[in-house]
Design a protein around this motif. Structure first.
Motif, PDB file in Angstrom:
ATOM      1  N   TYR A   1     -10.056   1.937   5.084  1.00  0.00           N
ATOM      2  CA  TYR A   1      -9.049   1.449   6.030  1.00  0.00           C
ATOM      3  C   TYR A   1      -9.110   2.183   7.373  1.00  0.00           C
ATOM      4  O   TYR A   1      -9.090   1.566   8.431  1.00  0.00           O
ATOM      5  CB  TYR A   1      -7.656   1.589   5.407  1.00  0.00           C
TER       6      TYR A   1
ATOM      7  N   HIS B   1      -8.440   4.402   1.352  1.00  0.00           N
ATOM      8  CA  HIS B   1      -7.600   4.560   2.534  1.00  0.00           C
ATOM      9  C   HIS B   1      -8.343   5.277   3.677  1.00  0.00           C
ATOM     10  O   HIS B   1      -8.461   4.756   4.769  1.00  0.00           O
ATOM     11  CB  HIS B   1      -6.330   5.322   2.176  1.00  0.00           C
TER      12      HIS B   1
ATOM     13  N   TYR C   1       0.039   4.102  -2.685  1.00  0.00           N
ATOM     14  CA  TYR C   1      -0.470   5.440  -2.357  1.00  0.00           C
ATOM     15  C   TYR C   1       0.592   6.528  -2.431  1.00  0.00           C
ATOM     16  O   TYR C   1       0.307   7.655  -2.774  1.00  0.00           O
ATOM     17  CB  TYR C   1      -1.101   5.455  -0.963  1.00  0.00           C
TER      18      TYR C   1
ATOM     19  N   ARG D   1      -5.780  -3.954   1.286  1.00  0.00           N
ATOM     20  CA  ARG D   1      -5.828  -2.494   1.116  1.00  0.00           C
ATOM     21  C   ARG D   1      -5.477  -2.107  -0.317  1.00  0.00           C
ATOM     22  O   ARG D   1      -6.097  -1.229  -0.906  1.00  0.00           O
ATOM     23  CB  ARG D   1      -4.862  -1.828   2.094  1.00  0.00           C
TER      24      ARG D   1
ATOM     25  N   ASP E   1      -5.916  12.329   5.841  1.00  0.00           N
ATOM     26  CA  ASP E   1      -5.117  11.734   6.920  1.00  0.00           C
ATOM     27  C   ASP E   1      -4.613  12.803   7.873  1.00  0.00           C
ATOM     28  O   ASP E   1      -4.701  12.682   9.096  1.00  0.00           O
ATOM     29  CB  ASP E   1      -3.868  11.050   6.332  1.00  0.00           C
TER      30      ASP E   1
ATOM     31  N   GLY F   1      -7.884  -0.339  -3.080  1.00  0.00           N
ATOM     32  CA  GLY F   1      -7.398   0.828  -3.816  1.00  0.00           C
ATOM     33  C   GLY F   1      -7.581   0.654  -5.311  1.00  0.00           C
ATOM     34  O   GLY F   1      -8.071   1.537  -6.006  1.00  0.00           O
TER      35      GLY F   1
ATOM     36  N   TYR G   1      -0.572   9.068   4.101  1.00  0.00           N
ATOM     37  CA  TYR G   1      -0.858   8.840   2.689  1.00  0.00           C
ATOM     38  C   TYR G   1      -1.684   9.926   2.004  1.00  0.00           C
ATOM     39  O   TYR G   1      -1.576  10.117   0.813  1.00  0.00           O
ATOM     40  CB  TYR G   1      -1.584   7.509   2.518  1.00  0.00           C
TER      41      TYR G   1
ATOM     42  N   SER H   1      -7.816   6.906  -3.312  1.00  0.00           N
ATOM     43  CA  SER H   1      -7.191   6.780  -1.992  1.00  0.00           C
ATOM     44  C   SER H   1      -8.067   7.393  -0.909  1.00  0.00           C
ATOM     45  O   SER H   1      -8.071   6.931   0.229  1.00  0.00           O
ATOM     46  CB  SER H   1      -5.793   7.411  -1.995  1.00  0.00           C
TER      47      SER H   1
ATOM     48  N   SER I   1       0.825  -1.207   0.000  1.00  0.00           N
ATOM     49  CA  SER I   1       0.000   0.000   0.000  1.00  0.00           C
ATOM     50  C   SER I   1       0.863   1.263   0.000  1.00  0.00           C
ATOM     51  O   SER I   1       0.474   2.270  -0.568  1.00  0.00           O
ATOM     52  CB  SER I   1      -0.976  -0.019   1.177  1.00  0.00           C
TER      53      SER I   1
END
Lengths: 570, 87
Positions: A405, A401, A34, A417, A105, A421, A101, A397, A30
């Motif tokens: 995730y 993500h 990413y 993951r 985030d 994606g 990433y 993402s 991952s």
């Protein structure tokens, strides 16, 4: 060989190259998918950022836009380059140190809130989708114009190519393909621009030709003779306030666009992030300083070769007939004097020119070989594909993500993951392709507003997240909602007649000091700053583990190692 | 962590950013947009200076500013490093 044969040849060769690179750079983890394993050299990331950034619009439409706006076109040049200074000094190094990433985030962790994370995901997806729809349309148009296939077929081919290298290689594949795409697009832009500069000014470098000849003086004279304002005369299409607001919105919007920010997560360390931003702007500046020179040359050349000529004379030039067929160039001897005259009055002007023609027709106007025309087609495709792939990865993402995730299944393993994606890339390509084939009437409008929305949502939140230790969850959420809400409402309200079918008037006028919908992001951004700071001041401080994140983000790795070492020796 | 050192590093960084952003605002917003009319009365080669600043000069300055930041911060980083040999 004809233009068509050359075009097929160049497009096929460049596409094979992109596919080969995508295959070579395929990934399994991952981190590779990413952020390209965070191992991209600064200069390569600079080239990739430049390709990511320069879309079909930069490549095809910008020079034309400046050509028609004269000095006022500077807002786009200043806005889209000045933003990189903000990015390089205020955001990129710290976000790289943060080292996750995606943009959501950072927002989610810094503001210790899943609500903030979700708002950031929504903003990122919304901004990227509006942006990518225009790119897929651009791919379709370039294909249909140069290869005589239907726009739908063109969009389809573009989707397959993007899908291939984005699904296989993720960020890593995209990065190395973008480096190749930058090379193709810049060569394709510079060769015709250099040739036309050579012909009109005697200098092969357009930036030098602009200053080193009297072309601008002559252009100003022709413009005044025809009744236009001088080319270099400011504030013709917008007043000073609107110009300042639009420039700032474009600058801060550029710095806040998720697909640009995320590129700086892919380099090795903080040092590389700083230099990488410099390389990126250098590579962008090569095109962005050539475009205004090309704009002035092309305008001079078009007026000189067409104005005051008879229809027969004009049709004797081969390129005029070709472009007249596409509808981008039109002649109509309205007053019947046998001569075509250009005039600032649209009703009386006997010549109509679409802005897109400036770049696309330059090789023919300058009498260059057919292979140069074909190269421009390959360059336009490279510009559109590279931007589309960067945006698609942000969309995928954000969902795979940030939502899947981080919120739904934190226990997911690496393989799962990456799989999610990949599936999301395919889904995003599908959505983008759908909008490319069926563009909602307002897509063109909305793309220009993506900057205002990015400026009003991400820019203040990320900036304060790094530079203020006091700004907290409550402030950030309130600030994003107010900034985004105000800007979106103002845009939709003042543009309602263009966006919502069935309405023939906007819901309200430009009530905010007459600021246009494109520049309103600046006001939205100021509101975001004010609300975030005010609400933060009234609510509790962020917890200690968050201030620790801020302190860590501010120190590059090698410095913080030194700081810790220093403490140990005391 | 040694807080004093970290704070001093951050202050040094802010100083560099402040200086460079002043040049940025001067070149891009003040020369490029606000003062175009008076600057256009000055000729720069064959072009009015205000126009040249907005369409060429400011962009060159922006590129230089980012590289200056990267190089100056290299030196600042170096000053705050104990383990100078390590990369």
């Amino acid at each position: 060989m004809s233009v068509e044969v050359w075009t097929y040849l160049f497009v096929t060769i460049t596409f094979m190259l992109y596919l080969y690179i995508g295959w070579r750079a395929r990934v399994r983890e991952s981190a590779g998918f990413y952020v390209a394993g965070q191992g991209v050299p600064a200069i390569a990331n600079g080239a990739a950022t430049a390709a990511d950034w320069m879309s079909a619009a930069s490549f095809i439409s910008m020079a034309g836009l400046i050509s028609f706006m004269g000095y006022d076109g500077s807002v786009y040049l200043l806005g889209w380059t000045g933003g990189y200074v903000l990015l390089a000094l205020l955001l990129a190094p710290y976000l790289r140190k943060f080292g996750k990433y995606t943009v959501p985030d950072f927002v989610g962790d810094r503001y210790y809130s899943d609500v903030a994370r979700i708002i950031a995901v929504i903003a990122a997806v919304f901004i990227s989708i509006t942006y990518v729809a225009g790119q897929m349309r651009g791919v379709g148009i370039v294909f249909s114009r140069f290869l005589q296939v239907d726009i739908e077929v063109g969009v389809g081919i573009g989707m397959v190519i993007v899908c291939f290298f984005a699904v296989l290689g993720g960020m890593k594949g995209i990065t190395w393909t973008q480096v190749a795409q930058y090379s193709v697009l810049i060569v394709a832009f510079l060769i015709p621009a250099g040739a036309i500069s050579m012909r009109l000014t005697g200098w092969p470098v357009p930036q030098v030709g602009l200053v080193g000849s009297d072309i601008i003086q002559r252009l100003n004279e022709i413009q005044t003779d025809l009744g236009f304002a001088e080319y270099t005369q400011p504030y013709q299409s917008m007043n000073l306030l609107n110009m300042v607001c639009l420039t700032i919105a474009l600058m801060c919007g550029t710095a806040g666009l998720p697909h640009v920010i995320v590129r700086f997560y892919t380099v090795k360390n903080v040092r590389a992030a700083r230099f990488s931003a410099g390389w990126a702007l250098l590579f962008i500046a090569v095109l962005y300083t050539t475009a205004p020179a090309l704009a002035a040359f092309a305008r001079y050349n078009l007026i000189e070769s067409l104005n005051g000529k008879t229809i027969e004379d004009i049709h004797a030039m081969e390129w005029t007939q070709k472009w007249e067929k596409t509808g981008l160039l039109g002649f109509d001897d309205k007053n019947g004097d046998g001569v075509i005259t250009l005039s600032p009055d649209k009703a009386a002007s006997e010549l109509t020119i679409d802005a897109d023609i400036i770049v696309l027709s330059t090789p023919e106007v300058a009498g260059l070989a057919p292979w140069v025309v074909a190269l421009v087609a390959a360059g336009g495709l490279a510009a559109a594909l590279s931007t589309a792939s960067g945006l698609l990865l942000v969309i995928s993402s954000s969902i795979a993500h940030d939502i899947y995730y981080r919120l739904i299944n934190p226990a997911a393993d690496e393989a799962r993951r990456v799989l999610v994606g990949r599936v999301m890339v395919v889904a995003a390509v599908g959505v983008a392709g759908f909008f490319g084939v069926n563009p909602p009437g307002f897509v063109g409008e909305v793309v220009a507003f993506a900057f205002g929305l990015a400026a009003a949502s991400f820019f203040p939140i990320i900036l304060l997240g790094i530079f203020s230790r006091r700004v907290n969850r409550e402030g950030a959420i309130a600030g994003m909602i107010v900034g985004l809400g105000f800007t979106a409402t103002y845009i939709v309200g003042t543009q309602a007649d263009k966006m919502i079918p069935g309405l023939d008037a906007p819901l309200f006028g430009l009530w905010c000091f007459g600021i246009s919908a494109k520049g309103i992001g600046t006001v939205g951004m100021l509101l975001n700053f004010i609300v975030t700071l005010a609400v933060s001041a009234m609510t509790p401080k962020p917890p200690a583990e968050v201030t620790a994140i801020i302190d860590a983000v501010r120190l590059p790795d090698h410095v913080s190692r030194a700081v810790i070492l220093d403490e140990a020796t005391e | 962590m040694n807080e004093e050192l970290a704070k001093a590093y951050w202050r040094a960084n802010l100083k560099v950013i402040g200086a460079l952003l002043s040049v940025w605002a001067l070149a891009g917003l003040i020369f490029g947009v606000l003062l175009v009319e008076p600057l256009n009365r000055i000729a720069f080669g064959g072009v009015p200076f205000g126009f040249w600043m907005a369409q060429q000069g400011a962009i060159f300055i922006f590129v230089v500013l980012i590289f200056v930041y990267a190089f100056v911060m290299e030196r600042v980083d170096h000053r705050f490093r104990v383990d100078k040999d390590e990369e």
